[in-house]
Design an enzyme around this catalytic site. Structure first.
Site, PDB file in Angstrom:
ATOM      1  N   HIS A 115      -3.966  -3.341   0.299  1.00  0.00           N
ATOM      2  CA  HIS A 115      -2.104  -2.574   0.216  1.00  0.00           C
ATOM      3  C   HIS A 115      -2.510  -1.424  -0.601  1.00  0.00           C
ATOM      4  CE1 HIS A 115      -0.304  -6.846   0.427  1.00  0.00           C
ATOM      5  NE2 HIS A 115      -1.577  -7.236  -0.082  1.00  0.00           N
ATOM      6  N   THR A 158       0.111   0.010  -3.497  1.00  0.00           N
ATOM      7  CA  THR A 158       1.332  -0.156  -4.436  1.00  0.00           C
ATOM      8  C   THR A 158       1.867   0.232  -4.281  1.00  0.00           C
ATOM      9  OG1 THR A 158       0.262   1.952  -6.195  1.00  0.00           O
ATOM     10  CG2 THR A 158      -0.592  -0.896  -6.449  1.00  0.00           C
ATOM     11  N   GLU A 161      -3.818  -4.925  -4.059  1.00  0.00           N
ATOM     12  CA  GLU A 161      -3.405  -4.231  -3.738  1.00  0.00           C
ATOM     13  C   GLU A 161      -3.936  -2.707  -4.987  1.00  0.00           C
ATOM     14  OE1 GLU A 161      -0.018  -2.764  -3.568  1.00  0.00           O
ATOM     15  OE2 GLU A 161       0.252  -5.216  -3.476  1.00  0.00           O
TER      16      GLU A 161
HETATM   17 ZN   LIG Z   1       1.701  -4.140   1.051  1.00  0.00          ZN
END
Ligand SMILES: [Zn+2]
Length: 276
Positions: free
Chosen positions: A81, A83, A146
């Site tokens: 991911h 953030t 993240e």
């Molecule tokens: Zn995400």
């Protein structure tokens, strides 16, 4: 010599030791983490047989017999991911407030510092609703990472260096296949844009995490069924446009529109064979 201390002295020493071990801005959330993991012990230590009812409404006979051969379940996917926030401090705060209901196993700061926030063996609230192949509960089988990035800036060399070190460890510890390193956008193309077209998937693929297309591409066949090809890789193709955009954000990157060009088809044809 057997020295005896009064009870109040012992209590005072315990209180002092506890206070000393709870320094730092996250002392309280670390304590909540410990309480929460303690509460899971009751669940995994339960020795109750399942309550099962058959089609006639009768209870199925069931007994508990504990085996001696078992272990912890391991993650088999990694979800990457960004953030979409402005600083790692902001993200650490977001992940330590109950009301946000979100978390990740790891957060990687711009300077390369890796924050570990949930044990790999536990379920972080990171992937959310989505679908990849036949998987419908990604949080139960993945580690979420993240990266501190607002979505419009390049990732730092320190971040990618730390990420590669972390992925190497996860891949080795849990025997995670190369194909199972995917982005949040791949898992949830209808909802999520991260880690976006600036994420260096080509670099990751060179290190054995996910795949990248070959330098020389064959032409995709005439009337190539690209929707089926996307589905076989793992994409949720129930909204084809979203699946196409997600694929392009991961595997093409130079153009992330929903238009399917000859280059996109050639890349997909090449990539799809790596996922077989
Ligand atoms: Zn995400």
């Amino acid at each position: 010599m057997n020295k005896r201390y009064p009870l109040y002295i012992i209590l005072l020493l315990i209180a002092l030791a506890t206070a000393c071990s709870q320094k730092g801005p996250y002392a309280i959330t670390n304590k909540v983490y410990t309480h929460q993991t303690d509460s899971f012990l009751h669940i995994i230590q339960s020795q109750l047989p399942p309550l099962l009812i058959d089609s006639t409404g009768m209870q199925v006979p069931a007994k508990w017999v504990g085996t001696v051969n078992f272990g912890m379940r391991k993650p088999n996917y990694v979800i990457i991911h960004y953030t979409a926030q402005d600083s790692v401090q902001q993200t650490l705060k977001t992940f330590t407030i109950k009301s946000t209901q979100v978390s990740a196993h790891y957060v990687i700061a711009k300077n390369g510092t890796v924050y570990h926030m949930v044990s790999d063996y536990l379920r972080a609230n990171q992937a959310g609703l989505g679908k990849w192949g036949s998987i419908t509960d990604m949080n139960s089988c993945s580690v979420g990472i993240e990266i501190d990035n607002n979505g419009f800036e390049p990732y730092t060399d320190a971040q990618i260096g730390s990420l590669l070190a972390l992925l190497t460890k996860l891949k080795k510890d849990y025997n995670i296949p190369q194909a199972n390193f995917i982005g949040h956008q791949d898992w949830a193309p209808k909802r999520k844009p991260d880690p976006g077209p600036l994420f260096p998937w080509k670099v990751l693929a060179a290190h054995g995490f996910s795949f990248w297309s070959d330098d020389i591409l064959e032409l995709a066949p005439d009337n190539y069924d690209y929707i089926t090809a996307l589905r076989l890789i793992g994409y949720d193709t129930s909204t084809p446009k979203d699946a196409i955009v997600a694929f392009k954000r991961h595997f093409v990157q130079s153009d992330t529109t929903a238009t399917v060009t000859q280059l996109d088809l050639n890349v997909l044809f090449n990539i799809s064979r790596k996922y077989q």
